[in-house]
Design a protein around this motif. Sequence first.
Motif, PDB file in Angstrom:
ATOM      1  N   PHE A 275      55.322   8.176  66.265  1.00  0.00           N
ATOM      2  CA  PHE A 275      54.993   9.478  65.707  1.00  0.00           C
ATOM      3  C   PHE A 275      54.686   9.351  64.228  1.00  0.00           C
ATOM      4  O   PHE A 275      55.223   8.492  63.541  1.00  0.00           O
ATOM      5  CB  PHE A 275      56.172  10.450  65.877  1.00  0.00           C
ATOM      6  CG  PHE A 275      56.488  10.753  67.291  1.00  0.00           C
ATOM      7  CD1 PHE A 275      55.825  11.754  67.977  1.00  0.00           C
ATOM      8  CD2 PHE A 275      57.457  10.038  67.971  1.00  0.00           C
ATOM      9  CE1 PHE A 275      56.103  12.040  69.290  1.00  0.00           C
ATOM     10  CE2 PHE A 275      57.763  10.309  69.286  1.00  0.00           C
ATOM     11  CZ  PHE A 275      57.077  11.319  69.955  1.00  0.00           C
ATOM     12  N   SER A 276      53.850  10.264  63.751  1.00  0.00           N
ATOM     13  CA  SER A 276      53.628  10.442  62.326  1.00  0.00           C
ATOM     14  C   SER A 276      54.340  11.745  61.956  1.00  0.00           C
ATOM     15  O   SER A 276      54.125  12.776  62.584  1.00  0.00           O
ATOM     16  CB  SER A 276      52.139  10.549  62.014  1.00  0.00           C
ATOM     17  OG  SER A 276      51.952  10.823  60.645  1.00  0.00           O
ATOM     18  N   VAL A 277      55.213  11.673  60.967  1.00  0.00           N
ATOM     19  CA  VAL A 277      56.010  12.827  60.550  1.00  0.00           C
ATOM     20  C   VAL A 277      55.627  13.208  59.130  1.00  0.00           C
ATOM     21  O   VAL A 277      55.625  12.361  58.236  1.00  0.00           O
ATOM     22  CB  VAL A 277      57.525  12.516  60.634  1.00  0.00           C
ATOM     23  CG1 VAL A 277      58.348  13.705  60.185  1.00  0.00           C
ATOM     24  CG2 VAL A 277      57.916  12.101  62.047  1.00  0.00           C
ATOM     25  N   ASP A 278      55.281  14.476  58.929  1.00  0.00           N
ATOM     26  CA  ASP A 278      54.962  15.001  57.603  1.00  0.00           C
ATOM     27  C   ASP A 278      56.255  15.483  56.951  1.00  0.00           C
ATOM     28  O   ASP A 278      57.059  16.159  57.586  1.00  0.00           O
ATOM     29  CB  ASP A 278      53.979  16.172  57.708  1.00  0.00           C
ATOM     30  CG  ASP A 278      52.694  15.786  58.423  1.00  0.00           C
ATOM     31  OD1 ASP A 278      52.218  14.652  58.218  1.00  0.00           O
ATOM     32  OD2 ASP A 278      52.170  16.619  59.184  1.00  0.00           O
TER      33      ASP A 278
ATOM     34  N   ILE B 167      56.988   6.356  62.577  1.00  0.00           N
ATOM     35  CA  ILE B 167      58.214   5.873  63.206  1.00  0.00           C
ATOM     36  C   ILE B 167      57.934   5.624  64.683  1.00  0.00           C
ATOM     37  O   ILE B 167      57.167   6.357  65.307  1.00  0.00           O
ATOM     38  CB  ILE B 167      59.364   6.893  63.000  1.00  0.00           C
ATOM     39  CG1 ILE B 167      60.702   6.327  63.441  1.00  0.00           C
ATOM     40  CG2 ILE B 167      59.063   8.225  63.669  1.00  0.00           C
ATOM     41  CD1 ILE B 167      61.910   7.156  62.989  1.00  0.00           C
ATOM     42  N   ASP B 168      58.543   4.554  65.238  1.00  0.00           N
ATOM     43  CA  ASP B 168      58.341   4.320  66.666  1.00  0.00           C
ATOM     44  C   ASP B 168      59.379   5.098  67.470  1.00  0.00           C
ATOM     45  O   ASP B 168      60.286   5.724  66.911  1.00  0.00           O
ATOM     46  CB  ASP B 168      58.334   2.822  66.993  1.00  0.00           C
ATOM     47  CG  ASP B 168      59.686   2.143  66.852  1.00  0.00           C
ATOM     48  OD1 ASP B 168      60.727   2.833  66.781  1.00  0.00           O
ATOM     49  OD2 ASP B 168      59.704   0.904  66.817  1.00  0.00           O
ATOM     50  N   ARG B 169      59.243   5.069  68.777  1.00  0.00           N
ATOM     51  CA  ARG B 169      60.110   5.867  69.647  1.00  0.00           C
ATOM     52  C   ARG B 169      61.550   5.363  69.689  1.00  0.00           C
ATOM     53  O   ARG B 169      62.433   6.072  70.143  1.00  0.00           O
ATOM     54  CB  ARG B 169      59.526   5.926  71.053  1.00  0.00           C
ATOM     55  CG  ARG B 169      58.241   6.726  71.101  1.00  0.00           C
ATOM     56  CD  ARG B 169      57.649   6.782  72.497  1.00  0.00           C
ATOM     57  NE  ARG B 169      56.362   7.442  72.490  1.00  0.00           N
ATOM     58  CZ  ARG B 169      56.188   8.751  72.653  1.00  0.00           C
ATOM     59  NH1 ARG B 169      57.229   9.530  72.829  1.00  0.00           N
ATOM     60  NH2 ARG B 169      54.985   9.267  72.629  1.00  0.00           N
ATOM     61  N   THR B 170      61.792   4.153  69.189  1.00  0.00           N
ATOM     62  CA  THR B 170      63.158   3.626  69.163  1.00  0.00           C
ATOM     63  C   THR B 170      63.874   3.931  67.856  1.00  0.00           C
ATOM     64  O   THR B 170      65.042   3.603  67.698  1.00  0.00           O
ATOM     65  CB  THR B 170      63.162   2.102  69.408  1.00  0.00           C
ATOM     66  OG1 THR B 170      62.488   1.462  68.321  1.00  0.00           O
ATOM     67  CG2 THR B 170      62.510   1.746  70.732  1.00  0.00           C
ATOM     68  N   GLY B 171      63.177   4.539  66.887  1.00  0.00           N
ATOM     69  CA  GLY B 171      63.796   4.903  65.621  1.00  0.00           C
ATOM     70  C   GLY B 171      63.540   3.947  64.488  1.00  0.00           C
ATOM     71  O   GLY B 171      64.137   4.076  63.415  1.00  0.00           O
ATOM     72  N   VAL B 172      62.647   2.994  64.680  1.00  0.00           N
ATOM     73  CA  VAL B 172      62.309   2.053  63.610  1.00  0.00           C
ATOM     74  C   VAL B 172      61.204   2.672  62.750  1.00  0.00           C
ATOM     75  O   VAL B 172      60.120   2.975  63.239  1.00  0.00           O
ATOM     76  CB  VAL B 172      61.846   0.691  64.183  1.00  0.00           C
ATOM     77  CG1 VAL B 172      61.396  -0.238  63.061  1.00  0.00           C
ATOM     78  CG2 VAL B 172      62.947   0.059  65.006  1.00  0.00           C
TER      79      VAL B 172
END
Length: 106
Positions: free
Chosen positions: A77-80, A92-97
């Motif tokens: 995901f891209s988070v603003d 961030i990837d789906r595992t939290g990295v």
Amino acid sequence: MRIFLKSRPLPALLLCSLSALAACQSAPPPDQMSRTAVETAPADLQLLCADAAAKQAGLDRAKILPTGSRPVEAGGFSVDLDASGRKFACVIDRTGVVRSVQPASA
């Protein structure tokens, strides 16, 4: 004593019936609602991005606000983020990295 009214109740009755029918329309199925059509990052991933941006900006985590998110091609995901008026974009990837935290272009 009888009073005769020269009104025609049929148009008014028809109008009221159509209004009642229009009010009874059902909601669209969940898969066609706009909110379910867009995938957003889970809250825990948004908060991990906020923590990473806080460290980079040198701010308290409480001053970082996630303002939006969307999936990216790499499967994450891209988070603003808004850091007291400064904008950041976190990937961030789906595992939290956290893959990256960059100042967002205006």
